[in-house]
Motif scaffolding. Structure first.
Motif, PDB file in Angstrom:
ATOM      1  N   GLY A 110       0.812  -1.206   0.000  1.00 23.51           N
ATOM      2  CA  GLY A 110       0.000   0.000   0.000  1.00 23.51           C
ATOM      3  C   GLY A 110       0.846   1.257   0.000  1.00 23.51           C
ATOM      4  N   PRO A 111       0.207   2.426   0.188  1.00 23.40           N
ATOM      5  CA  PRO A 111       0.963   3.683   0.292  1.00 23.40           C
ATOM      6  C   PRO A 111       1.922   3.638   1.480  1.00 23.40           C
ATOM      7  CG  PRO A 111      -1.385   4.102  -0.019  1.00 23.40           C
ATOM      8  CD  PRO A 111      -1.252   2.641   0.264  1.00 23.40           C
ATOM      9  N   VAL A 112       3.065   4.286   1.335  1.00 19.58           N
ATOM     10  CA  VAL A 112       4.061   4.365   2.404  1.00 19.58           C
ATOM     11  C   VAL A 112       4.229   5.826   2.791  1.00 19.58           C
ATOM     12  CG1 VAL A 112       6.482   4.006   3.015  1.00 19.58           C
ATOM     13  CG2 VAL A 112       5.265   2.289   1.650  1.00 19.58           C
ATOM     14  N   ASN A 113       4.046   6.119   4.079  1.00 17.22           N
ATOM     15  CA  ASN A 113       4.126   7.498   4.559  1.00 17.22           C
ATOM     16  C   ASN A 113       5.576   7.932   4.789  1.00 17.22           C
ATOM     17  OD1 ASN A 113       1.368   7.964   4.561  1.00 17.22           O
ATOM     18  ND2 ASN A 113       1.102   7.383   6.714  1.00 17.22           N
ATOM     19  N   ALA A 114       5.886   9.131   4.327  1.00 17.78           N
ATOM     20  CA  ALA A 114       7.165   9.774   4.634  1.00 17.78           C
ATOM     21  C   ALA A 114       6.887  10.826   5.709  1.00 17.78           C
ATOM     22  CB  ALA A 114       7.759  10.420   3.385  1.00 17.78           C
ATOM     23  N   ILE A 115       7.340  10.579   6.946  1.00 15.01           N
ATOM     24  CA  ILE A 115       7.087  11.473   8.075  1.00 15.01           C
ATOM     25  C   ILE A 115       8.277  12.425   8.206  1.00 15.01           C
ATOM     26  CG2 ILE A 115       6.526  11.637  10.518  1.00 15.01           C
ATOM     27  CD1 ILE A 115       4.504  10.033   8.860  1.00 15.01           C
ATOM     28  N   PRO A 116       8.073  13.737   8.129  1.00 17.46           N
ATOM     29  CA  PRO A 116       9.213  14.667   8.150  1.00 17.46           C
ATOM     30  C   PRO A 116       9.840  14.809   9.533  1.00 17.46           C
ATOM     31  CG  PRO A 116       7.151  15.889   8.176  1.00 17.46           C
ATOM     32  CD  PRO A 116       6.777  14.438   7.988  1.00 17.46           C
ATOM     33  N   LEU A 117      11.161  14.954   9.545  1.00 17.16           N
ATOM     34  CA  LEU A 117      11.880  15.320  10.766  1.00 17.16           C
ATOM     35  C   LEU A 117      11.815  16.837  10.842  1.00 17.16           C
ATOM     36  CD1 LEU A 117      13.714  14.025  13.029  1.00 17.16           C
ATOM     37  CD2 LEU A 117      15.651  14.798  11.651  1.00 17.16           C
ATOM     38  N   PHE A 118      10.897  17.342  11.671  1.00 14.57           N
ATOM     39  CA  PHE A 118      10.563  18.765  11.630  1.00 14.57           C
ATOM     40  C   PHE A 118      10.850  19.439  12.962  1.00 14.57           C
ATOM     41  CE2 PHE A 118       7.561  22.279  12.230  1.00 14.57           C
ATOM     42  CZ  PHE A 118       7.800  23.028  11.084  1.00 14.57           C
ATOM     43  N   GLY A 119      11.592  20.560  12.935  1.00 18.50           N
ATOM     44  CA  GLY A 119      11.846  21.339  14.139  1.00 18.50           C
ATOM     45  C   GLY A 119      13.003  20.792  14.947  1.00 18.50           C
ATOM     46  N   GLY A 120      13.065  21.224  16.227  1.00 20.22           N
ATOM     47  CA  GLY A 120      14.090  20.732  17.143  1.00 20.22           C
ATOM     48  C   GLY A 120      13.846  19.277  17.493  1.00 20.22           C
ATOM     49  N   LEU A 121      14.749  18.688  18.278  1.00 20.87           N
ATOM     50  CA  LEU A 121      14.708  17.246  18.495  1.00 20.87           C
ATOM     51  C   LEU A 121      13.404  16.757  19.115  1.00 20.87           C
ATOM     52  CD1 LEU A 121      15.976  14.499  18.364  1.00 20.87           C
ATOM     53  CD2 LEU A 121      17.155  14.970  20.518  1.00 20.87           C
ATOM     54  N   THR A 122      12.967  17.356  20.237  1.00 16.78           N
ATOM     55  CA  THR A 122      11.766  16.824  20.875  1.00 16.78           C
ATOM     56  C   THR A 122      10.511  17.115  20.057  1.00 16.78           C
ATOM     57  OG1 THR A 122      11.832  18.785  22.331  1.00 16.78           O
ATOM     58  CG2 THR A 122      12.590  16.690  23.254  1.00 16.78           C
ATOM     59  N   ASN A 123      10.475  18.243  19.361  1.00 16.66           N
ATOM     60  CA  ASN A 123       9.343  18.495  18.467  1.00 16.66           C
ATOM     61  C   ASN A 123       9.330  17.459  17.345  1.00 16.66           C
ATOM     62  OD1 ASN A 123       7.164  20.516  17.398  1.00 16.66           O
ATOM     63  ND2 ASN A 123       8.455  20.070  15.650  1.00 16.66           N
ATOM     64  N   ALA A 124      10.510  17.191  16.766  1.00 16.69           N
ATOM     65  CA  ALA A 124      10.603  16.224  15.683  1.00 16.69           C
ATOM     66  C   ALA A 124      10.178  14.833  16.141  1.00 16.69           C
ATOM     67  CB  ALA A 124      12.033  16.190  15.139  1.00 16.69           C
ATOM     68  N   LEU A 125      10.657  14.411  17.317  1.00 16.67           N
ATOM     69  CA  LEU A 125      10.304  13.090  17.824  1.00 16.67           C
ATOM     70  C   LEU A 125       8.814  12.997  18.142  1.00 16.67           C
ATOM     71  CD1 LEU A 125      13.370  12.369  20.140  1.00 16.67           C
ATOM     72  CD2 LEU A 125      12.856  11.302  17.938  1.00 16.67           C
ATOM     73  N   LYS A 126       8.253  14.079  18.669  1.00 17.97           N
ATOM     74  CA  LYS A 126       6.815  14.102  18.948  1.00 17.97           C
ATOM     75  C   LYS A 126       6.016  13.855  17.673  1.00 17.97           C
ATOM     76  CE  LYS A 126       4.675  18.081  19.379  1.00 17.97           C
ATOM     77  NZ  LYS A 126       4.209  19.365  19.939  1.00 17.97           N
ATOM     78  N   MET A 127       6.373  14.564  16.604  1.00 21.92           N
ATOM     79  CA  MET A 127       5.642  14.433  15.351  1.00 21.92           C
ATOM     80  C   MET A 127       5.853  13.061  14.712  1.00 21.92           C
ATOM     81  SD  MET A 127       3.876  17.030  15.231  1.00 21.92           S
ATOM     82  CE  MET A 127       3.791  18.674  15.966  1.00 21.92           C
ATOM     83  N   ILE A 128       7.043  12.495  14.891  1.00 22.98           N
ATOM     84  CA  ILE A 128       7.277  11.144  14.380  1.00 22.98           C
ATOM     85  C   ILE A 128       6.418  10.138  15.145  1.00 22.98           C
ATOM     86  CG2 ILE A 128       8.974   9.302  14.122  1.00 22.98           C
ATOM     87  CD1 ILE A 128      11.100  11.487  13.767  1.00 22.98           C
ATOM     88  N   LEU A 129       6.345  10.288  16.468  1.00 20.31           N
ATOM     89  CA  LEU A 129       5.523   9.375  17.253  1.00 20.31           C
ATOM     90  C   LEU A 129       4.057   9.449  16.810  1.00 20.31           C
ATOM     91  CD1 LEU A 129       5.791   8.717  21.046  1.00 20.31           C
ATOM     92  CD2 LEU A 129       3.568   9.017  20.011  1.00 20.31           C
ATOM     93  N   LEU A 130       3.536  10.673  16.702  1.00 18.86           N
ATOM     94  CA  LEU A 130       2.139  10.833  16.283  1.00 18.86           C
ATOM     95  C   LEU A 130       1.948  10.374  14.842  1.00 18.86           C
ATOM     96  CD1 LEU A 130       1.349  14.304  17.906  1.00 18.86           C
ATOM     97  CD2 LEU A 130       0.657  12.046  18.720  1.00 18.86           C
ATOM     98  N   GLY A 131       2.951  10.657  13.992  1.00 17.01           N
ATOM     99  CA  GLY A 131       2.871  10.196  12.613  1.00 17.01           C
ATOM    100  C   GLY A 131       2.903   8.684  12.514  1.00 17.01           C
ATOM    101  N   GLY A 132       3.675   8.053  13.393  1.00 19.33           N
ATOM    102  CA  GLY A 132       3.703   6.594  13.429  1.00 19.33           C
ATOM    103  C   GLY A 132       2.356   6.018  13.823  1.00 19.33           C
TER     104      GLY A 132
END
Length: 419
Positions: A110-132
């Motif tokens: 199926g489609p594969v999501n590309a989750i951006p590493l965005f902002g500083g480290l904890t902001n980036a990790l937060k968005m990756i977790l939610l994106g996951g």
């Protein structure tokens, strides 16, 4: 008659509290003095009501005060056990009780999501977790896209070498994974924006919301429970940083899990984002309100150590000037950290100018701060930094997490319930 009934209820309530004291004295000797003090404080402010009709069923304020204190003392007993267990797990060789996430539990065609590493480290990790979470909910595989990240600037030849792999185990599928390679060949990569996983409250997995993630073994799970379950399984620092963080807490700063406070002071580029910095005096005032939680203070009037996590080391002299008899410890005081970048305020735009040594020293310091804040008995910080978000979900409970910039007159949960 109602006044006499109130008095009898209050007397019974006091007796109940003293029974509670006796039961827990062997495991926590400070409860007797500490909770009696809290009871006196509550009784002093309890409103004096006029006699009401006898048929009223309202709970007398003294009894409610007792109930609140008993619940709080239960939280205090649980705090030590839970934080001690967190310390054991995060300082273990195998990152105990947090196995890697099953990133291949998804539809490979199926489609594969590309989750951006965005902002500083904890902001980036937060968005990756939610994106996951969002990807698993969609039954999609995902990978982290660092191609435009400030944390992954190009070198002098225009080549980006990656960021996350330097400090932690892989998150998501690697770029050379057969699923990703095939999806790229077949044009099935879907580039996602960070806002896809934050703007809507349902995407944040806010407090009280339910999620269904059968691919992770959750027929249904509450939003905050989900993030607490996933955060350590996703963020898995390399052993070098686990060991240096745990060694710094114990050997450098002399901290024992659950026996100190932590302050989080974030400045730097947050001023450019129009956030008003919280006065340092507010940290001191709030800390004084929570000294009763510590046996060292209740038994011997010794203020516990306070670990200060900050991107602006100038705050240390201010804290020490305001309370010269208190012991403040910080990574700012460690000589090896003198070469760390962002000692006078973190600014993401300056990251591209950091040397390799300054970057490594910065994140060595930062990981130690994350550990220290997560394992403190009381956390005092601000909600405008994603560091607080990350620490909140690493901690195993909701209480003793204080945000100084919450709306006036509102509980701390008014802020973190929306995280």
């Amino acid at each position: 008659m109602y006044r006499h009934s109130q008095q009898r209820l209050a007397s019974m309530a006091l007796l109940f509290v003293f029974v509670v004291f006796a039961l827990f004295a062997s495991s926590n000797a400070r409860l007797n003095d500490g909770l009696r003090r809290r009871l006196d404080e509550n009784a002093a402010v309890a409103p004096q009501e006029e006699p009401a009709p006898q048929e009223t069923t309202a709970t007398p304020p003294q009894l409610q005060a007792v109930t609140n204190i008993v619940e709080e003392s239960r939280d205090e007993l649980e705090t030590t056990a839970h934080i001690t267990k967190l310390h054991q797990d995060m300082c273990s060789d195998d990152w105990a009780n947090a196995p890697p996430l099953p990133y291949e539990n998804c539809d490979p065609n199926g489609p594969v999501n590309a989750i951006p590493l965005f902002g500083g480290l904890t902001n980036a990790l937060k968005m990756i977790l939610l994106g996951g979470v969002g990807s698993w909910e969609e039954n999609r595989c995902f990978f982290v896209d660092e191609s435009k990240s400030h944390l992954n600037p190009p070198d002098e030849n225009g080549i980006r070498h990656g960021f996350l792999h330097k400090y932690m185990e892989p998150i998501g599928l690697p770029l050379d994974h057969p699923i990703v390679v095939k999806a790229r060949e077949e044009n099935r990569i879907v580039k996602r924006e960070w806002s896809d996983f934050w703007v809507e409250m349902s995407a944040r997995r806010a407090y009280g919301q339910k999620a269904k993630l059968p691919s992770l073994g959750f027929p249904e799970i509450e939003g905050h429970d989900l993030k607490r379950h996933l955060i350590r399984r996703m963020w898995r620092p390399h052993p070098k940083y686990r060991k240096s963080s745990c060694a710094a807490l114990e050997n450098t700063h002399g901290l024992k899990a659950a026996e100190y406070m932590a302050f989080s002071v974030r400045r730097g580029d947050k001023g450019e984002e129009k956030f008003a910095f919280t006065e340092l005096s507010e940290y001191i005032a709030e800390a004084e309100r929570h000294l009763y939680r510590f046996s060292s203070f209740m038994e011997n009037h010794i203020v516990p150590k306070i670990f200060v996590a900050t991107d602006d080391c100038s705050v240390m002299s201010e804290f020490r000037r305001m309370r010269p008899s208190w012991t403040f410890v910080s990574e700012c005081d460690v000589e090896e950290n003198s070469k760390a970048a962002a000692q006078n305020g973190f600014a993401l735009r300056e990251f591209k100018d950091w040397s390799e040594a300054a970057e490594d020293a910065h994140f060595t310091k930062f990981f130690t701060e994350i550990y220290a804040m997560a394992m403190s008995r009381v956390f005092i910080g601000v909600g405008y930094t994603n560091v607080s978000w990350w620490v909140y979900f690493l901690r195993p409970f909701r209480h003793s997490f204080i945000l100084l910039d919450k709306p006036k007159g509102q509980p701390d949960s008014r802020v973190f319930d929306n995280w």
